[in-house]
Design a protein around this motif. Structure first.
Motif, PDB file in Angstrom:
ATOM      1  N   VAL A 187       0.835  -1.198   0.000  1.00  0.00           N
ATOM      2  CA  VAL A 187       0.000   0.000   0.000  1.00  0.00           C
ATOM      3  C   VAL A 187       0.868   1.245   0.000  1.00  0.00           C
ATOM      4  O   VAL A 187       0.627   2.200  -0.746  1.00  0.00           O
ATOM      5  CB  VAL A 187      -0.943  -0.001   1.221  1.00  0.00           C
ATOM      6  CG1 VAL A 187      -1.753   1.293   1.301  1.00  0.00           C
ATOM      7  CG2 VAL A 187      -1.861  -1.219   1.181  1.00  0.00           C
ATOM      8  N   ASP A 188       1.905   1.236   0.854  1.00  0.00           N
ATOM      9  CA  ASP A 188       2.832   2.363   0.950  1.00  0.00           C
ATOM     10  C   ASP A 188       4.180   1.822   1.405  1.00  0.00           C
ATOM     11  O   ASP A 188       4.282   1.249   2.493  1.00  0.00           O
ATOM     12  CB  ASP A 188       2.308   3.405   1.930  1.00  0.00           C
ATOM     13  CG  ASP A 188       3.059   4.733   1.875  1.00  0.00           C
ATOM     14  OD1 ASP A 188       4.276   4.726   1.574  1.00  0.00           O
ATOM     15  OD2 ASP A 188       2.437   5.774   2.127  1.00  0.00           O
TER      16      ASP A 188
ATOM     17  N   TRP B 143      -5.376   5.707   3.650  1.00  0.00           N
ATOM     18  CA  TRP B 143      -5.266   5.406   2.231  1.00  0.00           C
ATOM     19  C   TRP B 143      -6.663   5.060   1.716  1.00  0.00           C
ATOM     20  O   TRP B 143      -7.278   4.087   2.159  1.00  0.00           O
ATOM     21  CB  TRP B 143      -4.310   4.245   1.999  1.00  0.00           C
ATOM     22  CG  TRP B 143      -2.885   4.593   2.298  1.00  0.00           C
ATOM     23  CD1 TRP B 143      -1.913   4.993   1.427  1.00  0.00           C
ATOM     24  CD2 TRP B 143      -2.253   4.574   3.594  1.00  0.00           C
ATOM     25  NE1 TRP B 143      -0.730   5.220   2.078  1.00  0.00           N
ATOM     26  CE2 TRP B 143      -0.912   4.975   3.416  1.00  0.00           C
ATOM     27  CE3 TRP B 143      -2.691   4.262   4.880  1.00  0.00           C
ATOM     28  CZ2 TRP B 143      -0.005   5.068   4.462  1.00  0.00           C
ATOM     29  CZ3 TRP B 143      -1.805   4.361   5.933  1.00  0.00           C
ATOM     30  CH2 TRP B 143      -0.480   4.747   5.722  1.00  0.00           C
ATOM     31  N   GLU B 144      -7.129   5.858   0.790  1.00  0.00           N
ATOM     32  CA  GLU B 144      -8.464   5.676   0.244  1.00  0.00           C
ATOM     33  C   GLU B 144      -8.475   4.552  -0.784  1.00  0.00           C
ATOM     34  O   GLU B 144      -7.677   4.543  -1.730  1.00  0.00           O
ATOM     35  CB  GLU B 144      -8.950   6.967  -0.403  1.00  0.00           C
ATOM     36  CG  GLU B 144     -10.355   6.880  -0.984  1.00  0.00           C
ATOM     37  CD  GLU B 144     -10.785   8.157  -1.672  1.00  0.00           C
ATOM     38  OE1 GLU B 144     -11.955   8.212  -2.103  1.00  0.00           O
ATOM     39  OE2 GLU B 144      -9.974   9.092  -1.776  1.00  0.00           O
ATOM     40  N   ASN B 145      -9.372   3.607  -0.592  1.00  0.00           N
ATOM     41  CA  ASN B 145      -9.574   2.493  -1.505  1.00  0.00           C
ATOM     42  C   ASN B 145     -10.539   2.927  -2.610  1.00  0.00           C
ATOM     43  O   ASN B 145     -11.655   3.371  -2.314  1.00  0.00           O
ATOM     44  CB  ASN B 145     -10.132   1.301  -0.722  1.00  0.00           C
ATOM     45  CG  ASN B 145     -10.255   0.031  -1.528  1.00  0.00           C
ATOM     46  OD1 ASN B 145     -10.164   0.034  -2.743  1.00  0.00           O
ATOM     47  ND2 ASN B 145     -10.479  -1.076  -0.820  1.00  0.00           N
ATOM     48  N   ASP B 146     -10.125   2.810  -3.858  1.00  0.00           N
ATOM     49  CA  ASP B 146     -11.007   3.232  -4.961  1.00  0.00           C
ATOM     50  C   ASP B 146     -12.030   2.170  -5.337  1.00  0.00           C
ATOM     51  O   ASP B 146     -12.792   2.333  -6.287  1.00  0.00           O
ATOM     52  CB  ASP B 146     -10.188   3.625  -6.191  1.00  0.00           C
ATOM     53  CG  ASP B 146      -9.487   2.437  -6.860  1.00  0.00           C
ATOM     54  OD1 ASP B 146      -9.556   1.308  -6.332  1.00  0.00           O
ATOM     55  OD2 ASP B 146      -8.867   2.656  -7.927  1.00  0.00           O
TER      56      ASP B 146
ATOM     57  N   LEU C 147      -4.901   5.611  -2.358  1.00  0.00           N
ATOM     58  CA  LEU C 147      -4.353   6.962  -2.446  1.00  0.00           C
ATOM     59  C   LEU C 147      -4.205   7.510  -1.035  1.00  0.00           C
ATOM     60  O   LEU C 147      -5.152   7.525  -0.251  1.00  0.00           O
ATOM     61  CB  LEU C 147      -5.281   7.865  -3.263  1.00  0.00           C
ATOM     62  CG  LEU C 147      -4.822   9.312  -3.460  1.00  0.00           C
ATOM     63  CD1 LEU C 147      -3.502   9.359  -4.233  1.00  0.00           C
ATOM     64  CD2 LEU C 147      -5.908  10.110  -4.196  1.00  0.00           C
ATOM     65  N   LYS C 148      -2.992   7.982  -0.714  1.00  0.00           N
ATOM     66  CA  LYS C 148      -2.675   8.410   0.643  1.00  0.00           C
ATOM     67  C   LYS C 148      -3.116   9.843   0.928  1.00  0.00           C
ATOM     68  O   LYS C 148      -2.957  10.732   0.098  1.00  0.00           O
ATOM     69  CB  LYS C 148      -1.166   8.291   0.894  1.00  0.00           C
ATOM     70  CG  LYS C 148      -0.728   8.755   2.281  1.00  0.00           C
ATOM     71  CD  LYS C 148       0.782   8.696   2.435  1.00  0.00           C
ATOM     72  CE  LYS C 148       1.220   9.254   3.785  1.00  0.00           C
ATOM     73  NZ  LYS C 148       2.684   9.227   3.945  1.00  0.00           N
TER      74      LYS C 148
END
Length: 466
Positions: A227-228, A263-266, A272-273
């Motif tokens: 994720v990151d 972190w947004e899950n699409d 996206l952090k």
């Protein structure tokens, strides 16, 4: 022994564009002699309808739980010996209807579980004593076979491990390594990240500087997804649908980057952090709950270096405003939310290994919302006329009245402040209204029905008994 030594009152006033709410925090000391208290779990250990506290300490030599006696009185019960207990988690591991405890020992290299006999007497069962730096522990039915398995983060082994519960009596656990060469795993969590019907695994690696998740193919074969990879000193991690769009987002704390982030899950597991707190010195824990009771999810975080516990107020669009609950809790390691006094709002519990302390902060939430038309009309008056039956099994009926047509929301919350269901949201005409809540899919416990209009909010306690 019973601990209730002092009270400290701190007030916090928050303003927003659509009104204001005032939260006062009253500090209560739970225990001032729990050596190097490093982990906490909030759960109704004795199934008596209120939330108790479960904790582990690096220097105390035991896992303990604190029985909630009401009025902020907690009595400590030592569960059993565990050298340098670094992680604790409660679950019904043997499927007998009560809460057992899983524990990890960082310095003792041990994973064990403590069997509850139903009367809060615990028997220790060692699962393995060769885990090099057993840092964190989590329990979940990973293989969906009807019993609780155990996950751990093995810090110096650079591994995440799960022990498969075979469901027999006595229980045998079979070891499976999920990941190797993941530098210094510090936290482990499990949920269905990709919504494909099986349980995935989520982890934070302090030396790897990484937040990652491992995709379960349904047969417990796991594929890593980073994720990151630049979250320096990744220390804590969990998953929650923070933006309420139907998928699991990820939250993390980084002790070296001094950040709390999400972190947004699409929806396709592309993340996206967004930074929630920057310059949050040695950030070590993150949790989430609707702390201000406005219908969205706020965050809660601890800062060892800042001696602080703070919460991030969500404006509904995932923009967060930092509010300090305390900046004087030396070495604040962990903060968790839960309605410890059963009054319908979210209280906070925290621990400090530096002080050997466990403390609570009572939420004295006062809501007073205004809008531009408030001066031109009389506030909507309403009453919850009845809740029957209460206590109830499976379903209950809520009856309430409105003085005039109004936009309302009637939702159900659990003791952790998490919204579990919305019964109605929209415009209703004046007069009496009746709604039935079917809770057959939820566990026994205390819940709150929250009725909101533009002018006020009211909570009523409900007890689900199965």
């Amino acid at each position: 022994m019973c601990y209730r030594n002092y009270i400290l009152i701190v007030s916090l006033l928050m303003f927003s564009s659509n009104g204001y709410s005032q939260i006062g925090w009253t500090e209560h000391l739970v225990d001032e002699n729990f050596g190097e208290a490093i982990d906490l779990h909030i759960i109704d250990m004795d199934n008596d309808g209120d939330l108790d506290i479960l904790g582990g300490g690096l220097r105390i030599g035991t896992i303990a739980w604190w029985e909630n006696g009401g009025w902020w009185n907690f009595t400590r019960h030592n569960v059993g010996g565990m050298f340098a207990a670094s992680g604790v988690y409660a679950a019904d591991i043997d499927n007998d209807g009560d809460y057992d405890i899983a524990g990890s020992s960082f310095r003792g290299d041990e994973i064990s579980w403590f069997e509850n006999d139903g009367n809060m007497n615990f028997t220790k069962h060692i699962i393995e004593q060769l885990i090099n730096g057993a840092r964190d522990v989590f329990s979940v039915d990973l293989d969906l076979d009807g019993d609780s398995d155990i996950l751990t983060a093995a810090f110096f082994d650079y591994k995440f491990i799960w022990w498969e519960n075979d469901g027999s009596q006595p229980i045998t656990f079979y070891r499976h390594d999920i990941a190797s060469n993941f530098a210094a795993p510090n936290a482990v969590y499990s949920t269905d990240i990709d919504h494909d019907g099986d349980m995935d695994v989520l982890g934070a690696g302090s030396y790897a500087d990484t937040i990652a998740w491992w995709e379960n193919d349904g047969s417990q074969n796991f594929t890593i997804h980073v994720v990151d990879g630049n979250f320096t000193g990744a220390y804590d991690v969990l998953a929650f649908d923070l933006d309420s769009d139907g998928d699991e987002d990820i939250l993390g704390a980084a002790s070296e980057r001094d950040e709390i982030a999400w972190w947004e899950n699409d929806g396709n597991q592309n993340f996206l952090k967004y930074v929630i707190f920057g310059s949050y010195y040695v950030a070590t824990s993150v949790s989430c709950s609707d702390i201000d009771m406005d219908g969205d999810t706020d965050i809660l975080a601890a800062s060892v270096g800042g001696n602080a516990i703070a919460w991030g107020e969500n404006d509904g669009n995932q923009n967060f405003t930092r509010h300090y609950i305390t900046q004087y809790f030396t070495g604040a390691q962990v903060a968790r939310p839960g309605d410890l006094d059963g009054d319908g709002d979210v209280d906070i519990i925290g621990c400090s290994p530096a002080l050997n302390d466990i403390r609570c902060w009572e939420n004295d939430l006062i809501t007073a919302v205004h809008d531009q038309n408030a001066a031109d009309r009389t506030p909507c008056q309403y009453n919850i006329l009845s809740l029957y039956p209460n206590p109830f099994n499976a379903s209950t009926t809520i009856k309430y009245s409105l003085s005039y047509e109004s936009e309302i929301s009637l939702s159900i919350y659990n003791l952790l402040g998490q919204q579990v269901e919305t019964l109605f949201e929209g415009v209703q005409e004046s007069g009496e209204h009746t709604l039935t809540w079917d809770a057959a899919h939820l566990p026994s416990g205390i819940y709150f029905a929250r009725l909101e209009t533009a002018d006020r909010t009211e909570n009523i306690k409900m007890v689900l008994l199965k």
